[in-house]
Design a protein around this motif. Structure first.
Motif, mmCIF file in Angstrom:
data_model
loop_
_atom_site.group_PDB
_atom_site.id
_atom_site.type_symbol
_atom_site.label_atom_id
_atom_site.label_comp_id
_atom_site.label_asym_id
_atom_site.label_seq_id
_atom_site.Cartn_x
_atom_site.Cartn_y
_atom_site.Cartn_z
ATOM 1 N N ALA A 127 47.100 73.092 0.024
ATOM 2 C CA ALA A 127 46.944 74.458 -0.488
ATOM 3 C C ALA A 127 46.407 74.446 -1.909
ATOM 4 O O ALA A 127 45.609 75.322 -2.289
ATOM 5 C CB ALA A 127 48.285 75.185 -0.426
ATOM 6 N N ARG A 132 44.043 77.679 -1.972
ATOM 7 C CA ARG A 132 44.818 78.708 -1.282
ATOM 8 C C ARG A 132 46.046 79.085 -2.093
ATOM 9 O O ARG A 132 46.755 80.029 -1.751
ATOM 10 C CB ARG A 132 45.230 78.222 0.112
ATOM 11 C CG ARG A 132 44.050 77.859 1.011
ATOM 12 C CD ARG A 132 44.466 77.756 2.468
ATOM 13 N NE ARG A 132 45.542 76.796 2.690
ATOM 14 C CZ ARG A 132 45.364 75.508 2.969
ATOM 15 N NH1 ARG A 132 44.131 75.017 3.037
ATOM 16 N NH2 ARG A 132 46.390 74.703 3.174
ATOM 17 N N ALA A 133 46.283 78.341 -3.157
ATOM 18 C CA ALA A 133 47.348 78.638 -4.113
ATOM 19 C C ALA A 133 46.741 78.629 -5.507
ATOM 20 O O ALA A 133 46.091 77.653 -5.896
ATOM 21 C CB ALA A 133 48.473 77.612 -4.004
ATOM 22 N N LYS A 136 49.067 82.791 -10.935
ATOM 23 C CA LYS A 136 48.922 84.238 -11.072
ATOM 24 C C LYS A 136 48.402 84.624 -12.452
ATOM 25 O O LYS A 136 47.582 85.538 -12.583
ATOM 26 C CB LYS A 136 50.275 84.920 -10.839
ATOM 27 C CG LYS A 136 50.864 84.716 -9.456
ATOM 28 C CD LYS A 136 52.269 85.295 -9.378
ATOM 29 C CE LYS A 136 52.927 84.971 -8.056
ATOM 30 N NZ LYS A 136 54.339 85.436 -7.992
ATOM 31 N N GLU A 203 50.406 82.146 -6.770
ATOM 32 C CA GLU A 203 50.284 83.124 -5.687
ATOM 33 C C GLU A 203 49.749 82.410 -4.447
ATOM 34 O O GLU A 203 48.706 81.772 -4.484
ATOM 35 C CB GLU A 203 49.338 84.249 -6.084
ATOM 36 C CG GLU A 203 49.263 85.364 -5.060
ATOM 37 C CD GLU A 203 48.468 86.559 -5.562
ATOM 38 O OE1 GLU A 203 48.446 87.577 -4.854
ATOM 39 O OE2 GLU A 203 47.888 86.473 -6.653
ATOM 40 N N SER A 204 50.500 82.512 -3.353
ATOM 41 C CA SER A 204 50.096 81.858 -2.121
ATOM 42 C C SER A 204 50.858 82.466 -0.958
ATOM 43 O O SER A 204 52.005 82.908 -1.113
ATOM 44 C CB SER A 204 50.377 80.351 -2.195
ATOM 45 O OG SER A 204 50.051 79.715 -0.971
ATOM 46 N N ASN A 205 50.233 82.478 0.198
ATOM 47 C CA ASN A 205 50.909 82.930 1.414
ATOM 48 C C ASN A 205 51.616 81.782 2.124
ATOM 49 O O ASN A 205 52.214 81.984 3.188
ATOM 50 C CB ASN A 205 49.892 83.576 2.372
ATOM 51 C CG ASN A 205 49.302 84.856 1.805
ATOM 52 O OD1 ASN A 205 49.979 85.619 1.124
ATOM 53 N ND2 ASN A 205 48.015 85.081 2.073
ATOM 54 N N GLU A 206 51.531 80.600 1.557
ATOM 55 C CA GLU A 206 52.116 79.418 2.174
ATOM 56 C C GLU A 206 53.276 78.887 1.338
ATOM 57 O O GLU A 206 53.351 79.127 0.134
ATOM 58 C CB GLU A 206 51.059 78.313 2.311
ATOM 59 C CG GLU A 206 49.812 78.708 3.060
ATOM 60 C CD GLU A 206 48.761 77.621 3.015
ATOM 61 O OE1 GLU A 206 49.129 76.442 3.223
ATOM 62 O OE2 GLU A 206 47.592 77.935 2.750
ATOM 63 N N GLU A 207 54.151 78.153 1.994
ATOM 64 C CA GLU A 207 55.192 77.433 1.279
ATOM 65 C C GLU A 207 54.533 76.326 0.461
ATOM 66 O O GLU A 207 53.684 75.594 0.962
ATOM 67 C CB GLU A 207 56.181 76.824 2.282
ATOM 68 C CG GLU A 207 57.291 76.015 1.630
ATOM 69 C CD GLU A 207 58.161 75.293 2.647
ATOM 70 O OE1 GLU A 207 59.256 74.839 2.260
ATOM 71 O OE2 GLU A 207 57.736 75.179 3.819
#
Length: 262
Positions: A127, A132-133, A136, A203-207
């Motif tokens: 990520a 993908r991360a 912020k 900020e990420s939608n993944e762990e």
């Protein structure tokens, strides 16, 4: 950060299979913070945080001025990441955190000298690598932008201790120990916060970080499996030092097995 406390060693193998491409770090005490040796040293012995940057820069400067006496190719000291990796290799406090691409190598480092619950941290490096991360506070500071292998980037993005970012990867040239351990480094942009806190600012939608607690009760079973996989100090630290360090496990695993067979 999600935490999994293992019921048995098989669960570790099943869980880490799902974390394909992640990086792992083992620590022998589950209560220790996920931070660099430099962070611990500064916190314990240099109370005035305003001095931390100057102290770190001076330590590296002193190492560069003297290490050339022991190196066949002293030009590597000009490369910031390779210089820090060399310092880390020989025991100096640095901001680098040792990770490995092998969960089993991480488990060995966590369990070898553990007398209580140990821990393996899994970091979602895919990520971070693929953006993908992102932080912020400053999402433009991607992995490629802050790459410490680029001349001048350590000074700009790391020594200033103001950018709450993480970079992961290896120097352009790897030593034998890094190769043997499937090693990689994580480089934090600040040294006054543990990695968990820095990642909280991403900020990420993944762990991004998973904590795997290895209870003391599974240690012997795990160490036997790792021994069968040839994950020992002798294989992870090439040379006589690694062989000597491996004797402790030989005493513990092999002799206990022989005694049971009698």
């Amino acid at each position: 950060m999600q935490t999994t406390e293992l019921a048995n060693w098989n669960q570790f193998m099943e869980l880490t299979t799902q974390l394909d491409g992640w990086a792992f770090r083992g620590q022998q005490n589950a209560q220790w913070r996920l931070e660099s040796s430099l962070s611990r040293y500064m916190r314990d012995f240099v109370g005035d945080r305003s001095q931390w940057r100057a102290r770190e820069e001076r330590a590296i400067r002193v190492f560069r001025r003297k290490a050339h006496n022991f190196l066949a190719h002293p030009n590597i000291l000009a490369d910031d990441l390779r210089c820090l990796a060399l310092m880390q290799h020989h025991g100096a406090p640095t901001r680098l955190l040792d990770f490995t691409k092998s969960p089993f190598v991480a488990a060995f480092f966590a369990l070898e000298r553990a007398t209580g619950d140990a821990v393996v941290y899994a970091l979602n490096t895919p990520a971070l690598w693929n953006n993908r991360a992102r932080p912020k506070a400053d999402p433009v500071l991607t992995r490629d932008v802050i790459d410490p292998r680029v001349p001048g980037h350590f000074e700009r993005y790391f020594f200033c201790n103001t950018h709450e970012v993480l970079w992961s990867g290896e120097p352009t040239e790897m030593d034998d120990r890094l190769v043997a351990q499937s090693g990689t480094f994580v480089v934090p942009g600040v040294i006054d916060k543990p990695l968990q806190s820095i990642l909280d600012g991403y900020e990420s939608n993944e762990e991004l970080l998973h904590q795997i607690v290895l209870p003391a009760r599974i240690r012997m079973d795990a160490m036997k499996w790792l021994y069968r996989m040839n994950i020992t100090n002798a294989s992870l630290f090439p040379g006589l030092d690694g062989l000597a360090r491996s004797i402790g496990v030989e005493l513990e695993i092999v002799w206990s097995g022989m005694m049971q067979a009698q």
